[in-house]
Design a protein around this motif. Sequence first.
Motif, short mmCIF file in Angstrom:
data_model
loop_
_atom_site.label_atom_id
_atom_site.label_comp_id
_atom_site.label_asym_id
_atom_site.label_seq_id
_atom_site.Cartn_x
_atom_site.Cartn_y
_atom_site.Cartn_z
N ARG A 168 19.53 22.05 -38.67
CA ARG A 168 20.91 22.13 -38.21
C ARG A 168 21.65 20.82 -38.46
NH1 ARG A 168 18.32 24.29 -33.57
NH2 ARG A 168 19.04 22.54 -32.28
N LYS A 186 24.97 19.98 -41.01
CA LYS A 186 26.20 19.35 -40.53
C LYS A 186 26.47 18.00 -41.20
CE LYS A 186 26.08 21.70 -36.06
NZ LYS A 186 25.96 21.57 -34.60
N ASP A 235 24.23 15.26 -41.62
CA ASP A 235 23.52 14.06 -41.17
C ASP A 235 22.72 13.48 -42.34
OD1 ASP A 235 22.47 12.49 -38.63
OD2 ASP A 235 20.73 12.93 -39.89
N GLN A 238 20.01 26.92 -42.67
CA GLN A 238 21.45 26.71 -42.72
C GLN A 238 21.81 25.69 -43.81
OE1 GLN A 238 23.03 25.71 -38.83
NE2 GLN A 238 21.60 27.07 -37.81
N TRP A 239 20.91 24.79 -44.07
CA TRP A 239 21.14 23.72 -45.05
C TRP A 239 21.11 24.23 -46.48
CZ3 TRP A 239 17.42 21.21 -48.38
CH2 TRP A 239 17.86 20.00 -48.94
#
Length: 359
Positions: free
Chosen positions: A267, A271, A273, A317-318
Amino acid sequence: MSRSPWYFIPTLYFVSGLPYVIINTVSPILYKKLAVDNLQITFWTSLLYLPWVIKMFWSPIVDIYSTKRQWILTTNLLLFCAFIGTAFSLRLPNFFAISLILLILSAFISATYDIANDGFYLLTLNPEQQAFFVGIRSLFYRLATIFASGFLVFFAGYLEKYIADNSLIWMIVLISSSLIMAGVFLWHLLILPKAPIDKPNENQTQNNNFIEIITLYFRQERIWAILAFILLYRLGEAMLVKIASLFLLDKSSVGGLGLSTSPIVDRAAAKGDRVANEIMNQAVDYLVTASSSVVERIFTPGIRLEIVTTGSVWQSQWGMWEKFSQGMTGKYDFVGVILPRNEPAFGAALLARNTYQSS
């Protein structure tokens, strides 16, 4: 032989908290991951709390019939059976109705266990021990809360990396919980002391008094206001507890936060990171290197090769699947990376059939 309360108080109250949290807090997460509608989840799982609210109405039965020790052992065993049944029901087409019935049954069993457990605490410990262990029992009840709502949910998220079927994931989680209950049942069977004063109430006059007390209770002035308070005083909390996990899991497009039970690195990388992206890129590089080694050692260049990827890790998700696919197809023009055309069980059955026929 008198045993120290340290042998049984921690396990008694850990098992008191474990089913309560699974039934009331974890079940909405479970049903959400199994794609049950929010309205159905909030309405039906909110009813699961009811047995703990009304347990006072059948608590005299626990006093009248059998010993507190026997009630504890029986409800321990029944909770194991009920959770095992719930676990396997998740694989059925009509899993929601069946599992819900089993969870309701589990709730009544767990509430009965609590009645016997508190009575056993008072009968087995002297006043000094009761005062000392009141904090210990609360500690282990809270540890059960953390274990069920924290570790078990994390465990389910971890399994998503390797298993694509959410019903199988939660079946494994519930079976794990059931095995803990089975282990504690065996421990209690060996360890729980037999208190001399832990006896069924055989006084018929006193038993009749129980019925009279309940009858007089319902004849109180403004009894309906009293019952409304008992049933509704924690309504706000109950509504919030049920909807909070759904709010956390729902996608942002429908008003949720879009969180997941899957590991946090994926996650965070999605986003943006930097550290998480570096970790995920290293993981993809390792997968490409390992897969390339197999391709170069076993397969003949020029013959079309399809690499089938299965498991929730590829639903990252990545975008792990896309990056792995780009890495392999960019390196070998005869390699394709695909998703399974059939469920893994179908492939296993097909392989078994072909092996049997060839032998």
